[in-house]
Write an enzyme that holds these catalytic residues in place. Structure first.
Site, PDB file in Angstrom:
ATOM      1  N   ASP A  67       0.809  -1.216   0.000  1.00 37.09           N
ATOM      2  CA  ASP A  67       0.000   0.000   0.000  1.00 37.09           C
ATOM      3  C   ASP A  67       0.846   1.272   0.000  1.00 37.09           C
ATOM      4  O   ASP A  67       2.062   1.233   0.185  1.00 37.09           O
ATOM      5  CB  ASP A  67      -0.946   0.007   1.214  1.00 37.09           C
ATOM      6  CG  ASP A  67      -0.235  -0.389   2.508  1.00 37.09           C
ATOM      7  OD1 ASP A  67       1.005  -0.360   2.547  1.00 37.09           O
ATOM      8  OD2 ASP A  67      -0.924  -0.722   3.483  1.00 37.09           O
ATOM      9  N   ASP A 136      -7.310  -2.429  14.172  1.00 35.85           N
ATOM     10  CA  ASP A 136      -8.696  -2.785  13.829  1.00 35.85           C
ATOM     11  C   ASP A 136      -8.729  -4.040  12.947  1.00 35.85           C
ATOM     12  O   ASP A 136      -9.745  -4.359  12.341  1.00 35.85           O
ATOM     13  CB  ASP A 136      -9.408  -1.610  13.138  1.00 35.85           C
ATOM     14  CG  ASP A 136      -8.716  -1.165  11.847  1.00 35.85           C
ATOM     15  OD1 ASP A 136      -7.767  -1.862  11.404  1.00 35.85           O
ATOM     16  OD2 ASP A 136      -9.134  -0.146  11.266  1.00 35.85           O
ATOM     17  N   HIS A 138      -6.848  -4.660  10.230  1.00 29.46           N
ATOM     18  CA  HIS A 138      -6.600  -4.514   8.800  1.00 29.46           C
ATOM     19  C   HIS A 138      -5.273  -5.132   8.377  1.00 29.46           C
ATOM     20  O   HIS A 138      -4.311  -5.184   9.138  1.00 29.46           O
ATOM     21  CB  HIS A 138      -6.718  -3.055   8.330  1.00 29.46           C
ATOM     22  CG  HIS A 138      -5.635  -2.125   8.799  1.00 29.46           C
ATOM     23  ND1 HIS A 138      -5.898  -0.977   9.507  1.00 29.46           N
ATOM     24  CD2 HIS A 138      -4.297  -2.158   8.641  1.00 29.46           C
ATOM     25  CE1 HIS A 138      -4.766  -0.344   9.755  1.00 29.46           C
ATOM     26  NE2 HIS A 138      -3.764  -1.044   9.248  1.00 29.46           N
ATOM     27  N   GLU A 143      -9.451  -1.903   5.525  1.00 30.79           N
ATOM     28  CA  GLU A 143     -10.146  -1.571   6.761  1.00 30.79           C
ATOM     29  C   GLU A 143     -11.382  -2.452   6.956  1.00 30.79           C
ATOM     30  O   GLU A 143     -11.841  -3.090   6.001  1.00 30.79           O
ATOM     31  CB  GLU A 143     -10.565  -0.093   6.712  1.00 30.79           C
ATOM     32  CG  GLU A 143      -9.403   0.888   6.614  1.00 30.79           C
ATOM     33  CD  GLU A 143      -8.634   1.030   7.935  1.00 30.79           C
ATOM     34  OE1 GLU A 143      -8.593   0.072   8.730  1.00 30.79           O
ATOM     35  OE2 GLU A 143      -8.059   2.113   8.167  1.00 30.79           O
TER      36      GLU A 143
HETATM   37  C1  GLP Z   1      -0.343   0.459   8.531  1.00 28.48           C
HETATM   38  C2  GLP Z   1      -0.003  -0.416   7.335  1.00 28.48           C
HETATM   39  C3  GLP Z   1      -0.190  -1.903   7.640  1.00 28.48           C
HETATM   40  C4  GLP Z   1       0.463  -2.226   8.977  1.00 28.48           C
HETATM   41  C5  GLP Z   1      -0.198  -1.434  10.056  1.00 28.48           C
HETATM   42  C6  GLP Z   1       0.325  -1.748  11.453  1.00 28.48           C
HETATM   43  O1  GLP Z   1      -1.673   0.801   8.623  1.00 28.48           O
HETATM   44  N1  GLP Z   1      -0.775  -0.092   6.191  1.00 28.48           N
HETATM   45  O2  GLP Z   1       0.387  -2.661   6.590  1.00 28.48           O
HETATM   46  O3  GLP Z   1       0.353  -3.609   9.228  1.00 28.48           O
HETATM   47  O4  GLP Z   1       0.047  -0.057   9.785  1.00 28.48           O
HETATM   48  O5  GLP Z   1       1.460  -0.991  11.725  1.00 28.48           O
HETATM   49  P1  GLP Z   1       2.464  -1.243  12.907  1.00 28.48           P
HETATM   50  O6  GLP Z   1       3.285  -2.406  12.471  1.00 28.48           O
HETATM   51  O7  GLP Z   1       3.259   0.007  12.992  1.00 28.48           O
HETATM   52  O8  GLP Z   1       1.665  -1.530  14.110  1.00 28.48           O
END
Ligand code: GLP
Length: 261
Positions: A67, A136, A138, A143
């Site tokens: 993404d 959440d 995702h 989402e």
């Molecule tokens: C973002 C990314 C996800 C990732 C998530 C969790 O929203 N798009 O791919 O898994 O953050 O991030 P973190 O690893 O910093 O908790």
């Protein structure tokens, strides 16, 4: 789903890197699906170390990122382009022409997303997808409520995600509200998936995603029906799993079995 529980963040990063290395040695032109966020940072650090100290080569590897924030240019310090270059690509021998990250400034977004899917297909599909998980539930930026069959498209971010990710920006107002993300269906087409999670604040969602019902309200829960998922989690992230003892028992069994073959 194979659930591997390790002591801490460092240990999950090393375990994930070990799996990536193993796959890379089997297939030097591996197609890797990459994630951003804080969770995979340790994995990338360990891959860089393996490149420097063990000669692990990424010369033929192709990569597709999950993404990118919509509206951020590749040189924006909070863009996922910037993140990938700083934390991985600039430190290994990968050919940048083989790396793909959705373009946050894409104009004809519908067409652009179709082309992103086509590029993945042309490479023969993703061999190994790395995933983190949002609070959440995702994966990528899929989402709650995302179709479990969704493909690459633009998504509006949840308030919780905007809040969580605001720690990387100067203020919450700077956090983009939209992102281009590969879909749940795109992720599910990967041949193998590693799900990484660390820390207490992921324990609740990890329990729901792994042991709860499959639902579009927690898009990571669909991983339960994928045939080849390895969830590599630390003790804190697994503190709410009901069947934790069983996963540990299975892992011990696998280790003993491997010793004998
Ligand atoms: C973002 C990314 C996800 C990732 C998530 C969790 O929203 N798009 O791919 O898994 O953050 O991030 P973190 O690893 O910093 O908790």
């Amino acid at each position: 789903m194979e659930v591997i529980i390790k002591k801490n963040y460092e240990a999950i990063s090393e375990e994930a890197a070990r799996v990536v290395k193993e796959r890379l040695l089997e297939k030097p032109d591996l197609v890797l699906g990459l994630a951003t966020g804080s969770t995979p940072l340790g994995l990338y650090k360990e891959l860089v170390r393996m490149h420097r100290e063990e000669g692990l080569s990424f010369k033929k590897v192709r990569t597709f990122n999950l993404d990118e924030y919509y509206g951020l240019s590749p040189d924006h310090p909070q863009s996922y382009h910037y993140f990938m270059n700083a934390n991985l690509f600039s430190q290994i021998d990968i050919d940048l022409a083989n790396t793909h990250i959705p373009d946050g400034l894409a104009k004809n977004v519908g067409k652009y997303c179709l082309e992103y899917e086509e590029k993945i297909e042309k490479c023969g599909g993703i061999d190994l997808q790395i995933l983190g998980i949002g609070r959440d539930g995702h994966i990528g930026f899929n989402e709650p409520g995302s179709s479990l069959a969704s493909r690459t498209r633009i998504k509006t971010l949840e308030e919780q995600t905007v809040k969580d990710n605001s720690r990387f920006f100067k203020s919450i107002d700077e956090v983009p509200r939209y992102a281009i993300t590969t879909g749940v269906g795109t992720v599910m087409d990967s041949k193998e998936i590693i799900l990484l999670a660390s820390g207490k604040n992921k324990a609740g969602i990890i329990a729901k995603a792994i042991e709860g019902p499959v639902t579009s309200q927690i898009t990571a829960s669909i991983l339960q029906v994928h045939p080849q998922v390895i969830a590599i989690l630390d003790e804190e992230a697994t503190s709410s799993l009901k069947r934790k003892d069983y996963y540990k028992f299975v892992e011990e069994g696998v280790k003993k079995f491997k010793k004998h073959v």
